[in-house]
Design a protein around this motif. Sequence first.
Motif, short mmCIF file in Angstrom:
data_model
loop_
_atom_site.label_atom_id
_atom_site.label_comp_id
_atom_site.label_asym_id
_atom_site.label_seq_id
_atom_site.Cartn_x
_atom_site.Cartn_y
_atom_site.Cartn_z
N PRO A 1 0.75 -1.22 0.20
CA PRO A 1 -0.15 0.06 -0.11
C PRO A 1 0.70 1.24 -0.13
N PHE A 2 0.18 2.33 -0.52
CA PHE A 2 1.07 3.46 -0.68
C PHE A 2 0.06 4.68 -0.05
N THR A 3 0.96 5.63 0.32
CA THR A 3 0.25 6.74 1.15
C THR A 3 -0.81 7.40 0.45
N ASP A 4 -0.97 7.48 -0.70
CA ASP A 4 -2.02 8.14 -1.53
C ASP A 4 -3.26 7.00 -1.74
N GLY A 5 -3.19 5.81 -0.88
CA GLY A 5 -4.23 5.07 -1.10
C GLY A 5 -4.02 4.05 -2.15
N LYS A 6 -3.06 4.10 -2.97
CA LYS A 6 -2.88 3.43 -4.10
C LYS A 6 -2.24 2.05 -3.47
N VAL A 7 -2.50 0.76 -4.23
CA VAL A 7 -2.04 -0.38 -3.57
C VAL A 7 -1.50 -1.01 -4.69
N VAL A 8 -0.36 -1.69 -4.69
CA VAL A 8 0.50 -2.20 -5.91
C VAL A 8 0.82 -3.81 -5.40
N ASP A 9 0.42 -4.27 -6.44
CA ASP A 9 0.87 -6.04 -6.22
C ASP A 9 2.12 -6.24 -7.14
N TYR A 10 2.99 -6.92 -6.55
CA TYR A 10 4.24 -7.34 -7.23
C TYR A 10 4.42 -8.57 -7.52
N THR A 11 4.48 -9.14 -8.95
CA THR A 11 4.48 -10.34 -9.16
C THR A 11 5.95 -10.89 -9.04
N TRP A 12 6.18 -12.26 -8.96
CA TRP A 12 7.36 -12.75 -8.75
C TRP A 12 8.49 -12.24 -10.19
#
Length: 555
Positions: free
Chosen positions: A28-39
């Motif tokens: 999660p980022f402070t601006d509310g964005k949530v990023v998924d990192y694949t392998w």
Amino acid sequence: MSTQQKLPLNLIYHWETARAENVYMTQPFTDGKVVDYTWRRAVGEARRMATYIKSLNLPEKSRIGIVSKNCAHWIMSDWAIWMAGHISVPLYPTLNADTVSYIIEHAEIEVMFVGKLDDWESMKPGVPDSVRCISYPLSPPTSFETWDDIVSQNPPMEENTAREADELATIVYTSGSTGRPKGVMLSFHNLAYAASGAADRLEVTSEDRYLSYLPLAHVFERYVGELVSMNKGFHLYFANTLDTFVEDLQRCRPTLFIAVPRIWTKFQHGVFEKMPKEKLDKLLRIPLLNRLIKKKVLTGLGLQHVRYAGSGSAPLSHDILEWYRNLGLELLEGYGMSENIAYSHTTQPGRARTGYVGEALPGVECKIGENGEVLVKSPTTMMGYYKDEEKTKEAFTEDGFLRTGDVGEIDELGRLKLTGRLKEIFKTSKGKYVAPAPIENKLMRDDHIEAVCVSGENQVSPFCLVMLSEAAQAKREDPAFRKKLEKDFVELLKDVNQTLDPHEHLRFMVVVKEPWTIENDFLTPTMKLKRNVVEDAYRSQVENWYAQDKTIIWE
């Protein structure tokens, strides 16, 4: 997989192809964005950063620092450092400038990742201008080169760098409850063995979920959060802020969850704020409502899917353990040190015994020395202390067992009980020895107490200093509350003293006014009490306290 295949880098190369499009980390980022990192993405970004690190032409096996709260980039930095042939050196994100400066100088750090931090301004003076710094997307504003720019401008390292099992992988500086932190040297084999042993004991699978928020700079979170997730390939989530913690928990729906006693206590207090303890206990005794209420409480905490819940760093009171067990959440306690990656003992489901930290993990030998000291040996035992042969030699017995500094005993089922610290045991003026830790654990059963320090060296009898819980501290100046609390504390001392030998009886309790925190140096970065700092802070008042001849003294 063979032992060689289970080395950290070999594992990530395996998942990079075997589970390329599976999500490994959720950030999660402070601006509310949530990023998924694949392998594929996570290993790919680490490969690009490794290319950049190699372009710096650093001396072979240079030490590279990471100072950040937990985030996806912390993990990727660790990998990139290893891929580039170097050694990672984590720094706690709560260190003061003086300790930051000491570690940078001692480890000869030339490059450092500066990440997600709450108080970078107070740490920054400890970082010399000569250190090349790289910032993360979650870093405070800096003029440093950024992770994203470097990753976009460099090609991925194509070769799968191999690191040998007996090579130095990382130097972990102890949290320093006394004196300067020591640099614990851990090999790739140490890391791999801890990850495999823990994964096997807890029957971890690739379907598990884990929220990483305890400091990755600490060995315990490092091996459970980073290394076990790499071993099994399960989904790792990160917390954003303290304010969003419940939301982060709900997103993760963890199946594995680790916390320190303070967090388990805060969770319990949060439940009691919504529903008084007496009412909750009453509802839990009603057969038809019992299961529904338990599920509702655990769901409210975000722990309804947890298979294994753990607690470490300090003992949990019997009352809190029982309370969670009654909810259907058996808290497993663990024991270990930086010097063995916190891989030593854990309680096992259905085999827990109150007051005991459990049984030896696979591959761990444990025995009690002549002076009562707990001695351990395992494939996770450190290579030694960095640049300190003398302390390394002192840390081991002649037959290769690690001296833990803890005093303990082992029961007939091999469960270990810790009864104190060798260096913490003090002598009263009557020549009697007192071990403070077991007495402190008894006092911690009171919900109004957050932390305790039993003291009294060279005094007629010991006494205790207590720091109130957050909720109790807020009502400290309320006369009615204070009167009731004082009465409760008098009863607490009476009850505890009845369980102690006469020479251990506490003469009085001092309720301190100033909170003990990491910021004012009363606690280590892992929330352990710096006993010497606490005792020094109140030393000038001790004689006056004895002279007052009161049972409860308000500072």
